[in-house]
Design a protein around this motif. Structure first.
Motif, PDB file in Angstrom:
ATOM      1  N   MET A 113       0.836  -1.189   0.000  1.00 48.30           N
ATOM      2  CA  MET A 113       0.000   0.000   0.000  1.00 48.30           C
ATOM      3  C   MET A 113       0.872   1.240   0.000  1.00 48.30           C
ATOM      4  O   MET A 113       1.766   1.378   0.824  1.00 48.30           O
ATOM      5  CB  MET A 113      -0.902   0.009   1.245  1.00 48.30           C
ATOM      6  CG  MET A 113      -1.788   1.251   1.359  1.00 48.30           C
ATOM      7  SD  MET A 113      -2.603   1.352   2.980  1.00 48.30           S
ATOM      8  CE  MET A 113      -1.205   1.846   3.991  1.00 48.30           C
ATOM      9  N   THR A 114       0.640   2.152  -0.920  1.00 49.09           N
ATOM     10  CA  THR A 114       1.364   3.411  -0.952  1.00 49.09           C
ATOM     11  C   THR A 114       0.376   4.550  -1.009  1.00 49.09           C
ATOM     12  O   THR A 114      -0.716   4.428  -1.534  1.00 49.09           O
ATOM     13  CB  THR A 114       2.296   3.492  -2.179  1.00 49.09           C
ATOM     14  OG1 THR A 114       1.506   3.356  -3.377  1.00 49.09           O
ATOM     15  CG2 THR A 114       3.346   2.409  -2.125  1.00 49.09           C
ATOM     16  N   ASP A 115       0.778   5.697  -0.449  1.00 50.06           N
ATOM     17  CA  ASP A 115      -0.089   6.868  -0.402  1.00 50.06           C
ATOM     18  C   ASP A 115       0.701   8.050  -0.940  1.00 50.06           C
ATOM     19  O   ASP A 115       1.834   8.284  -0.546  1.00 50.06           O
ATOM     20  CB  ASP A 115      -0.525   7.113   1.047  1.00 50.06           C
ATOM     21  CG  ASP A 115      -1.628   8.146   1.154  1.00 50.06           C
ATOM     22  OD1 ASP A 115      -1.778   8.929   0.214  1.00 50.06           O
ATOM     23  OD2 ASP A 115      -2.323   8.161   2.185  1.00 50.06           O
ATOM     24  N   SER A 116       0.111   8.794  -1.860  1.00 46.96           N
ATOM     25  CA  SER A 116       0.770   9.947  -2.449  1.00 46.96           C
ATOM     26  C   SER A 116      -0.189  11.116  -2.483  1.00 46.96           C
ATOM     27  O   SER A 116      -1.393  10.944  -2.662  1.00 46.96           O
ATOM     28  CB  SER A 116       1.234   9.639  -3.879  1.00 46.96           C
ATOM     29  OG  SER A 116       1.679  10.812  -4.529  1.00 46.96           O
ATOM     30  N   THR A 117       0.321  12.320  -2.307  1.00 45.60           N
ATOM     31  CA  THR A 117      -0.515  13.509  -2.376  1.00 45.60           C
ATOM     32  C   THR A 117      -0.430  14.183  -3.733  1.00 45.60           C
ATOM     33  O   THR A 117      -0.995  15.249  -3.938  1.00 45.60           O
ATOM     34  CB  THR A 117      -0.113  14.524  -1.281  1.00 45.60           C
ATOM     35  OG1 THR A 117       1.266  14.857  -1.451  1.00 45.60           O
ATOM     36  CG2 THR A 117      -0.326  13.944   0.091  1.00 45.60           C
ATOM     37  N   HIS A 118       0.254  13.584  -4.689  1.00 43.85           N
ATOM     38  CA  HIS A 118       0.393  14.200  -6.001  1.00 43.85           C
ATOM     39  C   HIS A 118      -0.840  13.923  -6.843  1.00 43.85           C
ATOM     40  O   HIS A 118      -1.283  12.796  -6.982  1.00 43.85           O
ATOM     41  CB  HIS A 118       1.637  13.674  -6.710  1.00 43.85           C
ATOM     42  CG  HIS A 118       2.905  13.989  -5.963  1.00 43.85           C
ATOM     43  ND1 HIS A 118       3.363  15.259  -5.806  1.00 43.85           N
ATOM     44  CD2 HIS A 118       3.778  13.186  -5.313  1.00 43.85           C
ATOM     45  CE1 HIS A 118       4.495  15.236  -5.103  1.00 43.85           C
ATOM     46  NE2 HIS A 118       4.760  13.984  -4.783  1.00 43.85           N
ATOM     47  N   GLY A 119      -1.424  14.949  -7.443  1.00 41.92           N
ATOM     48  CA  GLY A 119      -2.604  14.784  -8.283  1.00 41.92           C
ATOM     49  C   GLY A 119      -2.907  16.052  -9.031  1.00 41.92           C
ATOM     50  O   GLY A 119      -2.103  16.980  -9.088  1.00 41.92           O
ATOM     51  N   SER A 120      -4.072  16.121  -9.639  1.00 41.20           N
ATOM     52  CA  SER A 120      -4.431  17.271 -10.443  1.00 41.20           C
ATOM     53  C   SER A 120      -4.764  18.477  -9.582  1.00 41.20           C
ATOM     54  O   SER A 120      -4.705  19.607 -10.040  1.00 41.20           O
ATOM     55  CB  SER A 120      -5.627  16.920 -11.337  1.00 41.20           C
ATOM     56  OG  SER A 120      -6.750  16.581 -10.538  1.00 41.20           O
ATOM     57  N   ASP A 121      -5.158  18.271  -8.335  1.00 42.41           N
ATOM     58  CA  ASP A 121      -5.471  19.342  -7.403  1.00 42.41           C
ATOM     59  C   ASP A 121      -4.539  19.226  -6.199  1.00 42.41           C
ATOM     60  O   ASP A 121      -4.050  18.145  -5.886  1.00 42.41           O
ATOM     61  CB  ASP A 121      -6.919  19.233  -6.926  1.00 42.41           C
ATOM     62  CG  ASP A 121      -7.908  19.351  -8.068  1.00 42.41           C
ATOM     63  OD1 ASP A 121      -7.695  20.198  -8.948  1.00 42.41           O
ATOM     64  OD2 ASP A 121      -8.890  18.583  -8.078  1.00 42.41           O
ATOM     65  N   PRO A 122      -4.305  20.347  -5.507  1.00 41.23           N
ATOM     66  CA  PRO A 122      -3.411  20.281  -4.345  1.00 41.23           C
ATOM     67  C   PRO A 122      -3.856  19.288  -3.287  1.00 41.23           C
ATOM     68  O   PRO A 122      -3.021  18.720  -2.582  1.00 41.23           O
ATOM     69  CB  PRO A 122      -3.449  21.722  -3.808  1.00 41.23           C
ATOM     70  CG  PRO A 122      -3.835  22.563  -4.977  1.00 41.23           C
ATOM     71  CD  PRO A 122      -4.765  21.712  -5.791  1.00 41.23           C
ATOM     72  N   ASP A 123      -5.176  19.076  -3.145  1.00 43.57           N
ATOM     73  CA  ASP A 123      -5.655  18.156  -2.116  1.00 43.57           C
ATOM     74  C   ASP A 123      -5.955  16.762  -2.648  1.00 43.57           C
ATOM     75  O   ASP A 123      -6.535  15.941  -1.942  1.00 43.57           O
ATOM     76  CB  ASP A 123      -6.895  18.727  -1.421  1.00 43.57           C
ATOM     77  CG  ASP A 123      -8.009  19.100  -2.390  1.00 43.57           C
ATOM     78  OD1 ASP A 123      -7.732  19.189  -3.598  1.00 43.57           O
ATOM     79  OD2 ASP A 123      -9.147  19.322  -1.935  1.00 43.57           O
ATOM     80  N   SER A 124      -5.549  16.475  -3.891  1.00 42.78           N
ATOM     81  CA  SER A 124      -5.717  15.123  -4.421  1.00 42.78           C
ATOM     82  C   SER A 124      -4.719  14.176  -3.775  1.00 42.78           C
ATOM     83  O   SER A 124      -3.573  14.538  -3.507  1.00 42.78           O
ATOM     84  CB  SER A 124      -5.493  15.108  -5.939  1.00 42.78           C
ATOM     85  OG  SER A 124      -6.601  15.622  -6.632  1.00 42.78           O
ATOM     86  N   PHE A 143      -3.549   9.756  -3.786  1.00 44.69           N
ATOM     87  CA  PHE A 143      -3.669   8.457  -4.437  1.00 44.69           C
ATOM     88  C   PHE A 143      -3.194   7.382  -3.477  1.00 44.69           C
ATOM     89  O   PHE A 143      -2.232   7.587  -2.739  1.00 44.69           O
ATOM     90  CB  PHE A 143      -2.841   8.401  -5.726  1.00 44.69           C
ATOM     91  CG  PHE A 143      -3.369   9.260  -6.834  1.00 44.69           C
ATOM     92  CD1 PHE A 143      -3.000  10.597  -6.941  1.00 44.69           C
ATOM     93  CD2 PHE A 143      -4.239   8.746  -7.775  1.00 44.69           C
ATOM     94  CE1 PHE A 143      -3.482  11.394  -7.956  1.00 44.69           C
ATOM     95  CE2 PHE A 143      -4.730   9.529  -8.800  1.00 44.69           C
ATOM     96  CZ  PHE A 143      -4.357  10.862  -8.888  1.00 44.69           C
ATOM     97  N   ILE A 144      -3.862   6.254  -3.496  1.00 43.95           N
ATOM     98  CA  ILE A 144      -3.465   5.131  -2.658  1.00 43.95           C
ATOM     99  C   ILE A 144      -3.670   3.841  -3.438  1.00 43.95           C
ATOM    100  O   ILE A 144      -4.622   3.712  -4.210  1.00 43.95           O
ATOM    101  CB  ILE A 144      -4.280   5.121  -1.340  1.00 43.95           C
ATOM    102  CG1 ILE A 144      -3.697   4.128  -0.345  1.00 43.95           C
ATOM    103  CG2 ILE A 144      -5.746   4.862  -1.594  1.00 43.95           C
ATOM    104  CD1 ILE A 144      -4.253   4.286   1.064  1.00 43.95           C
ATOM    105  N   SER A 145      -2.749   2.902  -3.276  1.00 44.41           N
ATOM    106  CA  SER A 145      -2.836   1.629  -3.982  1.00 44.41           C
ATOM    107  C   SER A 145      -3.732   0.660  -3.218  1.00 44.41           C
ATOM    108  O   SER A 145      -3.475   0.353  -2.053  1.00 44.41           O
ATOM    109  CB  SER A 145      -1.446   1.012  -4.157  1.00 44.41           C
ATOM    110  OG  SER A 145      -0.642   1.825  -4.990  1.00 44.41           O
ATOM    111  N   VAL A 146      -4.793   0.222  -3.881  1.00 41.69           N
ATOM    112  CA  VAL A 146      -5.755  -0.706  -3.282  1.00 41.69           C
ATOM    113  C   VAL A 146      -6.118  -1.760  -4.323  1.00 41.69           C
ATOM    114  O   VAL A 146      -6.560  -1.420  -5.425  1.00 41.69           O
ATOM    115  CB  VAL A 146      -7.039   0.021  -2.828  1.00 41.69           C
ATOM    116  CG1 VAL A 146      -8.031  -0.973  -2.246  1.00 41.69           C
ATOM    117  CG2 VAL A 146      -6.721   1.109  -1.824  1.00 41.69           C
ATOM    118  N   ASP A 147      -5.914  -3.016  -4.000  1.00 43.12           N
ATOM    119  CA  ASP A 147      -6.284  -4.123  -4.888  1.00 43.12           C
ATOM    120  C   ASP A 147      -5.701  -3.953  -6.293  1.00 43.12           C
ATOM    121  O   ASP A 147      -6.368  -4.246  -7.295  1.00 43.12           O
ATOM    122  CB  ASP A 147      -7.811  -4.254  -4.980  1.00 43.12           C
ATOM    123  CG  ASP A 147      -8.455  -4.600  -3.649  1.00 43.12           C
ATOM    124  OD1 ASP A 147      -7.730  -5.078  -2.757  1.00 43.12           O
ATOM    125  OD2 ASP A 147      -9.675  -4.396  -3.496  1.00 43.12           O
ATOM    126  N   GLY A 148      -4.487  -3.450  -6.371  1.00 41.31           N
ATOM    127  CA  GLY A 148      -3.836  -3.279  -7.660  1.00 41.31           C
ATOM    128  C   GLY A 148      -4.270  -2.041  -8.414  1.00 41.31           C
ATOM    129  O   GLY A 148      -3.850  -1.837  -9.565  1.00 41.31           O
TER     130      GLY A 148
END
Length: 284
Positions: free
Chosen positions: A1-12, A14-19
């Motif tokens: 499981m990894t968690d990242s705050t990088h996305g299209s918006d500052p508060d986006s 991402f987290i890895s779930v079930d691939g």
């Protein structure tokens, strides 16, 4: 499981779930509520509702697999049960053991199935023009995606005019929310790589009729529906549930009247706060 705050918006985030690389946002503090959007949509459908709820709640919303920035499932498995398992795993990955779940349309279908599958985790259930009964009228977009002559074309191309027409059919007769910005947002996300094909796959997935099990739901439930929406029997079938009917809304209530929806959810969460604390004390 990894968690990242990088996305299209500052508060986006991402987290890895079930691939899958699941796109989500989280804001506010207090009891947790997770918001599930409908088909052909994204977490943005709850933008205004989330902003209001975040004043007193910990609000989690995600782009469901096949939509938004999460994108398609590599295995093309869009069964309701698979969606429910992914949402449950997503909440577990966030280390959230107890939550209220609120869903619109397809999201409502996932919400009540989640309450059935994980009653020890779901403290409250909010169904907003939810689906799940066999007599439910299909939205125009799903009917289009089921057409055997149009399916191959839709996988390759979706005109902006079709997106606009579908949105206008989905809102209430007097609604003014469908503007260029809304059409552009929905159309752009639908045209992200793989999302159109995922929508076609979802529309053509054989979903078993589980509506007979709805009477087994035992968590506190709030039913929000528009007077113009048919095929809803949740208030009848869920013991002790409370129903509120919006006189003018269409299918997209969270966007059409976010103040009404947020106020209803907030009041519901306050009403079950004591019950939720007792349930949490009984659960590991």
């Amino acid at each position: 499981m990894t968690d990242s705050t990088h996305g299209s918006d500052p508060d986006s985030r991402f987290i890895s779930v079930d691939g899958l690389r699941v796109h989500y946002k989280r804001a506010g503090t207090g009891p947790v509520v997770v918001l599930l959007h409908g088909s052909g949509s994204s977490m943005h459908a709850f933008d205004s509702v989330a902003a209001r709820l975040a004043q007193a709640s910990d609000v989690v919303r995600l782009d469901l697999p096949g939509f938004g920035l999460t994108g398609p499932r590599p295995d093309r498995d869009y069964r309701i049960g698979t969606y429910v398992a992914t949402v449950a795993s997503f909440m577990a990955a966030l280390n959230v053991a107890h939550y209220t779940v609120a869903g619109n349309s397809l999201g409502g279908n996932l919400a009540w199935n989640l309450a059935l599958s994980h009653p020890g985790r779901v403290d409250g259930l909010v169904l907003i023009n939810a689906t799940g009964y066999p007599e439910k009228t299909l939205p125009a977009g799903l009917r289009l995606a089921r057409n055997p002559l149009l399916r191959p074309l839709l996988r390759r191309w979706l005109p902006r005019s079709a997106t606009e027409r579908s949105l206008r059919e989905a809102v209430g007769q007097h609604s003014k929310i469908v503007d260029d910005a809304m059409v552009d947002r929905v159309h752009t996300l639908m045209n992200r790589p793989g999302n159109r094909s995922a929508f076609v796959d979802l529309a053509n997935t054989d979903q078993p009729d589980r509506s007979s099990l709805i009477k087994q739901i035992a968590v506190p439930a709030l039913v929000l529906r528009s007077a113009s929406i048919d095929g809803q029997h949740f208030a009848r079938d869920i013991s002790g549930s409370h129903e509120m009917v919006h006189a003018d809304g269409g299918h997209l209530l969270p966007e059409e009247d976010p103040e009404w929806v947020a106020e209803a959810i907030g009041e519901f969460m306050r009403s079950i706060a004591g019950v939720s604390r007792r349930r949490q004390g009984d659960q590991p």
